[in-house]
Design a protein around this motif. Structure first.
Motif, PDB file in Angstrom:
ATOM      1  N   ALA A   1      -3.283   1.119   1.908  1.00 48.65           N
ATOM      2  CA  ALA A   1      -3.264   2.375   1.170  1.00 48.65           C
ATOM      3  C   ALA A   1      -4.691   2.835   0.932  1.00 48.65           C
ATOM      4  O   ALA A   1      -5.579   2.022   0.677  1.00 48.65           O
ATOM      5  CB  ALA A   1      -2.526   2.214  -0.161  1.00 48.65           C
ATOM      6  N   ALA A   2      -4.918   4.123   1.030  1.00 50.62           N
ATOM      7  CA  ALA A   2      -6.238   4.678   0.770  1.00 50.62           C
ATOM      8  C   ALA A   2      -6.495   4.715  -0.730  1.00 50.62           C
ATOM      9  O   ALA A   2      -5.570   4.849  -1.534  1.00 50.62           O
ATOM     10  CB  ALA A   2      -6.340   6.088   1.346  1.00 50.62           C
ATOM     11  N   ASN A   3      -7.744   4.595  -1.093  1.00 50.66           N
ATOM     12  CA  ASN A   3      -8.135   4.574  -2.496  1.00 50.66           C
ATOM     13  C   ASN A   3      -7.863   5.922  -3.155  1.00 50.66           C
ATOM     14  O   ASN A   3      -8.364   6.944  -2.727  1.00 50.66           O
ATOM     15  CB  ASN A   3      -9.618   4.234  -2.604  1.00 50.66           C
ATOM     16  CG  ASN A   3     -10.106   4.222  -4.040  1.00 50.66           C
ATOM     17  OD1 ASN A   3      -9.318   4.156  -4.973  1.00 50.66           O
ATOM     18  ND2 ASN A   3     -11.405   4.283  -4.213  1.00 50.66           N
ATOM     19  N   GLY A   4      -7.058   5.869  -4.223  1.00 48.09           N
ATOM     20  CA  GLY A   4      -6.797   7.061  -5.009  1.00 48.09           C
ATOM     21  C   GLY A   4      -7.207   6.833  -6.449  1.00 48.09           C
ATOM     22  O   GLY A   4      -6.579   7.346  -7.364  1.00 48.09           O
ATOM     23  N   GLY A   5      -8.241   6.016  -6.646  1.00 45.73           N
ATOM     24  CA  GLY A   5      -8.694   5.695  -7.989  1.00 45.73           C
ATOM     25  C   GLY A   5      -8.282   4.310  -8.443  1.00 45.73           C
ATOM     26  O   GLY A   5      -8.569   3.925  -9.571  1.00 45.73           O
TER      27      GLY A   5
END
Length: 231
Positions: free
Chosen positions: A89-93
């Protein structure tokens, strides 16, 4: 005070056990970015420098005597280690990596993902979970969830990860739209995730399970699901 010391010692021993487990080579396979399936041995959270600074990575080797290679999250579509499957998953915080790993805890129509919270940044990158966004969609085979790659479920390992802050669970049809589960929405979300097992939904609505014992709920759901399969 003595009891606190005993609990602290037990926690340290458990941490060492989990860390050792994470460092072991285990049978598994991965799908590369072209969709090719590659089997062999995989090690989660190896020590050493990340191949790509802002990405989590695993190590792979074809056999016990083969040379190990590092695979960054962007090298992978998905992978399985032992019985666990993972997605990138890409970093979303929620992570100090641009691409980090989440475990596909349940591969139901509304999937359940699990990842570890981290504090600090260390020598490489740590993780601290809240809301995440995914990257693309999964291979769609082998029980994987959505996402472009690999996974994470044990809060120990290399790459300079910080101290564990405990598990955080997400729900979504894939990692691109996964959202963290709050205590307030636990009953509604998990009732939908586990809709195929009415007995599990009933126990959720009775308040037997919550975020603090999610793994027990997952085990209960899997036990119910297995009971329907032919021997």
């Amino acid at each position: 005070m003595k009891m606190k010391k005993i609990f602290a010692l037990m926690a340290c021993l458990l941490l060492v056990f989990v860390s050792a487990k994470a460092q072991k080579w285990q049978q598994g396979y991965f799908y590369d970015i072209r969709g090719n399936k590659v089997t062999g041995l995989i090690r989660l959270y190896p020590s050493g420098r990340n191949p790509i600074k802002d990405e989590a990575f695993i190590e792979y080797k074809e056999s016990d005597k083969a040379t190990a290679i590092k695979l960054s999250a962007s090298d992978l579509h998905s992978f399985v280690v032992a019985k666990d499957s993972f997605a990138v998953a890409a970093n979303g915080g929620w992570s100090n990596y641009e691409l980090d790993f989440v475990r596909v805890a349940l591969n139901t129509p509304l999937r359940l993902y699990q990842a570890q919270g981290y504090g600090g940044t260390g020598g490489g990158s740590g993780s601290g979970l809240s809301v995440g966004t995914g990257v693309g969609t999964g291979i769609g085979t082998g029980g994987f969830g959505g996402g472009i790659g690999g996974g994470i479920s044990i809060p120990i390992g290399g790459g300079g990860r910080g101290g564990s802050r405990g598990s955080i669970y997400f729900y979504g049809t894939n990692t691109a739209n996964m959202k963290p589960i709050s205590s307030q929405e636990f009953i509604d979300v998990m009732s939908e995730v586990m809709a195929d097992e009415p007995d599990a939904v009933e126990q959720i609505k009775l308040g037997k399970y919550n975020l603090g014992n999610m793994e027990k709920l997952i085990a209960f759901f899997n036990k119910l699901a297995s009971s329907h399969k032919p021997e």
